[in-house]
Design a protein around this motif. Structure first.
Motif, PDB file in Angstrom:
ATOM      1  N   LEU A   1       5.167   2.311   6.020  1.00  0.00           N
ATOM      2  CA  LEU A   1       5.050   2.248   4.569  1.00  0.00           C
ATOM      3  C   LEU A   1       5.463   3.601   4.012  1.00  0.00           C
ATOM      4  CD1 LEU A   1       4.118   0.759   1.975  1.00  0.00           C
ATOM      5  CD2 LEU A   1       1.833   1.699   2.388  1.00  0.00           C
ATOM      6  N   VAL A   2       6.462   3.580   3.127  1.00  0.00           N
ATOM      7  CA  VAL A   2       6.990   4.815   2.556  1.00  0.00           C
ATOM      8  C   VAL A   2       6.744   4.809   1.050  1.00  0.00           C
ATOM      9  CG1 VAL A   2       9.051   6.233   2.226  1.00  0.00           C
ATOM     10  CG2 VAL A   2       8.797   4.869   4.320  1.00  0.00           C
ATOM     11  N   LEU A   3       6.066   5.831   0.551  1.00  0.00           N
ATOM     12  CA  LEU A   3       5.856   5.983  -0.882  1.00  0.00           C
ATOM     13  C   LEU A   3       6.825   7.038  -1.407  1.00  0.00           C
ATOM     14  CD1 LEU A   3       1.947   5.914  -1.072  1.00  0.00           C
ATOM     15  CD2 LEU A   3       3.577   4.014  -1.189  1.00  0.00           C
TER      16      LEU A   3
ATOM     17  N   GLY B   1      11.281   9.995 -12.911  1.00  0.00           N
ATOM     18  CA  GLY B   1      10.074   9.217 -13.104  1.00  0.00           C
ATOM     19  C   GLY B   1       9.882   8.127 -12.072  1.00  0.00           C
ATOM     20  N   LEU B   2      10.694   8.150 -11.020  1.00  0.00           N
ATOM     21  CA  LEU B   2      10.615   7.109  -9.993  1.00  0.00           C
ATOM     22  C   LEU B   2       9.284   7.143  -9.264  1.00  0.00           C
ATOM     23  CD1 LEU B   2      12.142   4.953  -8.164  1.00  0.00           C
ATOM     24  CD2 LEU B   2      12.542   6.881  -6.613  1.00  0.00           C
ATOM     25  N   ARG B   3       8.674   5.976  -9.147  1.00  0.00           N
ATOM     26  CA  ARG B   3       7.539   5.745  -8.268  1.00  0.00           C
ATOM     27  C   ARG B   3       7.847   4.432  -7.553  1.00  0.00           C
ATOM     28  NH1 ARG B   3       7.081  10.029 -10.110  1.00  0.00           N
ATOM     29  NH2 ARG B   3       5.223  11.132 -10.889  1.00  0.00           N
ATOM     30  N   ALA B   4       7.892   4.463  -6.249  1.00  0.00           N
ATOM     31  CA  ALA B   4       8.307   3.279  -5.503  1.00  0.00           C
ATOM     32  C   ALA B   4       7.619   3.222  -4.155  1.00  0.00           C
ATOM     33  CB  ALA B   4       9.831   3.276  -5.307  1.00  0.00           C
ATOM     34  N   ALA B   5       7.624   2.031  -3.571  1.00  0.00           N
ATOM     35  CA  ALA B   5       7.081   1.827  -2.232  1.00  0.00           C
ATOM     36  C   ALA B   5       8.082   1.014  -1.424  1.00  0.00           C
ATOM     37  CB  ALA B   5       5.750   1.090  -2.293  1.00  0.00           C
ATOM     38  N   ILE B   6       8.310   1.434  -0.190  1.00  0.00           N
ATOM     39  CA  ILE B   6       9.163   0.699   0.744  1.00  0.00           C
ATOM     40  C   ILE B   6       8.274   0.266   1.899  1.00  0.00           C
ATOM     41  CG2 ILE B   6      11.186   0.765   2.252  1.00  0.00           C
ATOM     42  CD1 ILE B   6      12.190   3.154   0.541  1.00  0.00           C
ATOM     43  N   ALA B   7       8.154  -1.040   2.092  1.00  0.00           N
ATOM     44  CA  ALA B   7       7.344  -1.567   3.188  1.00  0.00           C
ATOM     45  C   ALA B   7       8.265  -2.131   4.264  1.00  0.00           C
ATOM     46  CB  ALA B   7       6.399  -2.653   2.680  1.00  0.00           C
ATOM     47  N   ILE B   8       8.144  -1.601   5.463  1.00  0.00           N
ATOM     48  CA  ILE B   8       8.891  -2.112   6.615  1.00  0.00           C
ATOM     49  C   ILE B   8       7.876  -2.815   7.493  1.00  0.00           C
ATOM     50  CG2 ILE B   8      10.250  -1.469   8.642  1.00  0.00           C
ATOM     51  CD1 ILE B   8      11.234   0.953   6.990  1.00  0.00           C
ATOM     52  N   ASP B   9       7.954  -4.130   7.507  1.00  0.00           N
ATOM     53  CA  ASP B   9       6.923  -4.918   8.177  1.00  0.00           C
ATOM     54  C   ASP B   9       7.114  -4.970   9.683  1.00  0.00           C
ATOM     55  OD1 ASP B   9       4.671  -6.973   8.010  1.00  0.00           O
ATOM     56  OD2 ASP B   9       6.228  -8.115   9.048  1.00  0.00           O
ATOM     57  N   ASP B  10       8.345  -5.210  10.139  1.00  0.00           N
ATOM     58  CA  ASP B  10       8.584  -5.393  11.571  1.00  0.00           C
ATOM     59  C   ASP B  10      10.076  -5.213  11.837  1.00  0.00           C
ATOM     60  OD1 ASP B  10       7.103  -6.940  14.129  1.00  0.00           O
ATOM     61  OD2 ASP B  10       9.279  -7.154  14.081  1.00  0.00           O
ATOM     62  N   THR B  11      10.405  -4.455  12.870  1.00  0.00           N
ATOM     63  CA  THR B  11      11.815  -4.230  13.203  1.00  0.00           C
ATOM     64  C   THR B  11      12.139  -4.696  14.625  1.00  0.00           C
ATOM     65  OG1 THR B  11      11.289  -1.949  13.845  1.00  0.00           O
ATOM     66  CG2 THR B  11      12.101  -2.298  11.603  1.00  0.00           C
TER      67      THR B  11
ATOM     68  N   ILE C   1       2.124  -1.759  -4.365  1.00  0.00           N
ATOM     69  CA  ILE C   1       2.238  -1.425  -2.942  1.00  0.00           C
ATOM     70  C   ILE C   1       1.811  -2.609  -2.083  1.00  0.00           C
ATOM     71  CG2 ILE C   1       1.347   0.084  -1.125  1.00  0.00           C
ATOM     72  CD1 ILE C   1       1.035   2.236  -3.386  1.00  0.00           C
ATOM     73  N   VAL C   2       0.731  -3.264  -2.468  1.00  0.00           N
ATOM     74  CA  VAL C   2       0.252  -4.429  -1.721  1.00  0.00           C
ATOM     75  C   VAL C   2       1.293  -5.549  -1.753  1.00  0.00           C
ATOM     76  CG1 VAL C   2      -1.423  -6.324  -1.798  1.00  0.00           C
ATOM     77  CG2 VAL C   2      -2.202  -3.956  -1.927  1.00  0.00           C
ATOM     78  N   GLU C   3       1.918  -5.751  -2.923  1.00  0.00           N
ATOM     79  CA  GLU C   3       2.931  -6.805  -3.001  1.00  0.00           C
ATOM     80  C   GLU C   3       4.128  -6.485  -2.119  1.00  0.00           C
ATOM     81  OE1 GLU C   3       3.868  -9.736  -6.121  1.00  0.00           O
ATOM     82  OE2 GLU C   3       5.388  -8.258  -6.709  1.00  0.00           O
ATOM     83  N   ALA C   4       4.531  -5.223  -2.077  1.00  0.00           N
ATOM     84  CA  ALA C   4       5.650  -4.853  -1.207  1.00  0.00           C
ATOM     85  C   ALA C   4       5.336  -5.196   0.245  1.00  0.00           C
ATOM     86  CB  ALA C   4       5.960  -3.369  -1.352  1.00  0.00           C
ATOM     87  N   GLN C   5       4.124  -4.903   0.678  1.00  0.00           N
ATOM     88  CA  GLN C   5       3.745  -5.186   2.058  1.00  0.00           C
ATOM     89  C   GLN C   5       3.671  -6.689   2.324  1.00  0.00           C
ATOM     90  OE1 GLN C   5       0.222  -2.301   2.070  1.00  0.00           O
ATOM     91  NE2 GLN C   5       1.057  -2.024   4.116  1.00  0.00           N
ATOM     92  N   ARG C   6       3.094  -7.415   1.387  1.00  0.00           N
ATOM     93  CA  ARG C   6       2.962  -8.859   1.567  1.00  0.00           C
ATOM     94  C   ARG C   6       4.325  -9.536   1.624  1.00  0.00           C
ATOM     95  NH1 ARG C   6       2.785 -12.325  -2.398  1.00  0.00           N
ATOM     96  NH2 ARG C   6       2.185 -10.761  -3.932  1.00  0.00           N
ATOM     97  N   LEU C   7       5.229  -9.136   0.722  1.00  0.00           N
ATOM     98  CA  LEU C   7       6.556  -9.741   0.698  1.00  0.00           C
ATOM     99  C   LEU C   7       7.389  -9.308   1.902  1.00  0.00           C
ATOM    100  CD1 LEU C   7       7.325  -9.460  -3.123  1.00  0.00           C
ATOM    101  CD2 LEU C   7       6.706 -11.515  -1.846  1.00  0.00           C
ATOM    102  N   ALA C   8       7.166  -8.104   2.395  1.00  0.00           N
ATOM    103  CA  ALA C   8       7.876  -7.654   3.598  1.00  0.00           C
ATOM    104  C   ALA C   8       7.494  -8.524   4.786  1.00  0.00           C
ATOM    105  CB  ALA C   8       7.557  -6.189   3.878  1.00  0.00           C
ATOM    106  N   ALA C   9       6.210  -8.884   4.881  1.00  0.00           N
ATOM    107  CA  ALA C   9       5.770  -9.760   5.966  1.00  0.00           C
ATOM    108  C   ALA C   9       6.433 -11.126   5.866  1.00  0.00           C
ATOM    109  CB  ALA C   9       4.246  -9.899   5.939  1.00  0.00           C
ATOM    110  N   ALA C  10       6.602 -11.620   4.641  1.00  0.00           N
ATOM    111  CA  ALA C  10       7.286 -12.899   4.455  1.00  0.00           C
ATOM    112  C   ALA C  10       8.752 -12.796   4.866  1.00  0.00           C
ATOM    113  CB  ALA C  10       7.174 -13.343   3.002  1.00  0.00           C
TER     114      ALA C  10
ATOM    115  N   GLY D   1      14.708  -7.480  10.902  1.00  0.00           N
ATOM    116  CA  GLY D   1      13.287  -7.542  10.677  1.00  0.00           C
ATOM    117  C   GLY D   1      13.018  -7.762   9.205  1.00  0.00           C
ATOM    118  N   GLY D   2      11.761  -7.590   8.810  1.00  0.00           N
ATOM    119  CA  GLY D   2      11.385  -7.837   7.427  1.00  0.00           C
ATOM    120  C   GLY D   2      11.016  -6.574   6.687  1.00  0.00           C
ATOM    121  N   GLY D   3      11.521  -6.453   5.483  1.00  0.00           N
ATOM    122  CA  GLY D   3      11.168  -5.326   4.630  1.00  0.00           C
ATOM    123  C   GLY D   3      11.199  -5.744   3.174  1.00  0.00           C
TER     124      GLY D   3
END
Length: 368
Positions: free
Chosen positions: A27-29, A36-46, A67-76, A89-91
């Motif tokens: 998980l990268v913040l 003004g960028l605030r973002a989250a990159i979720a890498i679920d599985d590679t 952040i939670v949505e990024a992780q949940r959608l990465a898993a999908a 993989g999923g991200g």
């Protein structure tokens, strides 16, 4: 015929919840004060390859929700890419929209620089709130992007059409959609393309959209019927095809649906996985969204490896066969299509991990 798969312990593999901060592989913040960028990159599985998934630009109740949505959608996305037989993989990533009017190009370029730091581990694509132009801007900043020019929406729609045909065949034993009532929720790029596909197949098309004028225009074009956006749940149809917002099947809506099949392009159709059981108990066939809407990621893979259009079309239309196998598996095991689809995806990931431990080269991607 049912597809035989080596089924892992699906329940154990899916125990991660929104409350578990370490559910992602990485998980990268990202913060850039100049833009003004605030973002989250979720890498679920590679396990299967670099993490492929879209960039969502959206306003949230708070930073944690994004952040939670990024992780949940990465898993999908892990499930989607694995079930489609793709070498990814999923991200997923989320750029937090804060209500200000930023320099959009500067914002996307700043995000692209953060993606570039990952060295190709994450391959961003278009998602809610972003465009191919935004992806092109990220690419100029050094990010390896997946769809900076070609819109994957038509291919997503084609895959959903194949899913609907397969589901109708499974339920009714027929090869066409003549007279089948298909309710398409969302008249955007994917929903409009899907509506035109199924109308061409002989379906009676119902269209709903938050933009009522857009829904009425598309319905008139197709000789169909416009449905008010707030009347979708409960409208009688054979196929309900959500192609807009996520989590439309919830505790409040699952028992009010008046359809026989749910198959659409919207990600995250179920607000809770328990709703798959409730749909099954009501005799409603649910085609898991991560299977039905995989045409877009197959298109991205085709661009990356240089497939011609006939090869791409065949790979996207093969989603129909995949759906048929999943529905047959669900019947054979007396489980839900969701569990059957997850089993296919998770078995492929488990096999890849075993091959990696054994030093055996990975399998080729679908259609390769």
């Amino acid at each position: 015929m049912a597809t035989t798969v080596r089924t892992p312990d699906v329940a154990a593999a899916l125990t991660a919840t929104d409350d578990q901060p370490f559910r992602s592989e990485q998980l990268v913040l990202c913060r850039d004060d100049e833009t003004g960028l605030r973002a989250a990159i979720a890498i679920d599985d590679t396990t299967l390859g670099p993490a492929l998934g879209g960039v969502r630009y959206k306003r949230y109740a708070d930073d944690r929700a994004g952040i939670v949505e990024a992780q949940r959608l990465a898993a999908a996305m892990t499930l989607k890419n694995a079930a489609a037989g793709l070498p990814y993989g999923g991200g997923k990533s989320v750029i937090l929209e804060n209500g200000a009017e930023p320099d959009r190009d500067a914002l996307m370029a700043a995000f692209g620089r953060f993606v570039a730091r990952l060295g190709g581990l994450y391959l961003p694509g278009v998602d809610m709130g972003t465009t191919t132009g935004d992806l092109a801007t990220m690419g100029t900043a050094g990010a390896t992007v997946s769809c900076a020019s070609d819109d994957p929406s038509p291919w997503t729609a084609l895959g959903v059409r194949a899913s609907i045909l397969a589901a109708v065949r499974h339920v009714d034993g027929r090869e066409d959609l003549d007279g089948v009532r298909v309710l398409v929720q969302g008249a955007g790029h994917v929903g409009a393309a899907l509506a035109r596909h199924v109308a061409g197949d002989g379906a009676t098309v119902l269209v709903a959209d938050v933009d009522d004028a857009r829904a009425r225009a598309l319905a008139a074009e197709l000789g169909g019927e416009a449905v008010p956006a707030d009347a979708v749940i409960g409208t009688r149809c054979d196929v309900y095809a959500p192609c807009a917002v996520a989590r439309v099947i919830s505790d409040e809506t699952v028992d009010r649906l008046d359809c026989r099949i749910v198959a659409g392009a919207a990600n995250d159709t179920l607000s809770d996985r328990a709703h798959a059981d409730r749909l099954a108990a009501r005799g409603i066939v649910y085609v898991p969204d991560f299977v039905a809407n995989a045409g877009g990621v197959i298109h991205i893979h085709a661009l990356r490896v240089g497939w011609d259009e006939p090869r791409l079309r065949a790979a996207v239309e093969a989603i129909g066969g995949r759906v048929s196998g999943i529905l047959a598996d669900a019947d054979a095991t007396e489980g839900t299509p969701l569990l059957a689809a997850e089993a296919v995806a998770l078995a492929r990931i488990a096999d890849a991990r075993e091959r990696r431990r054994a030093g055996v080269p990975g399998e080729e991607a679908v259609g390769a």
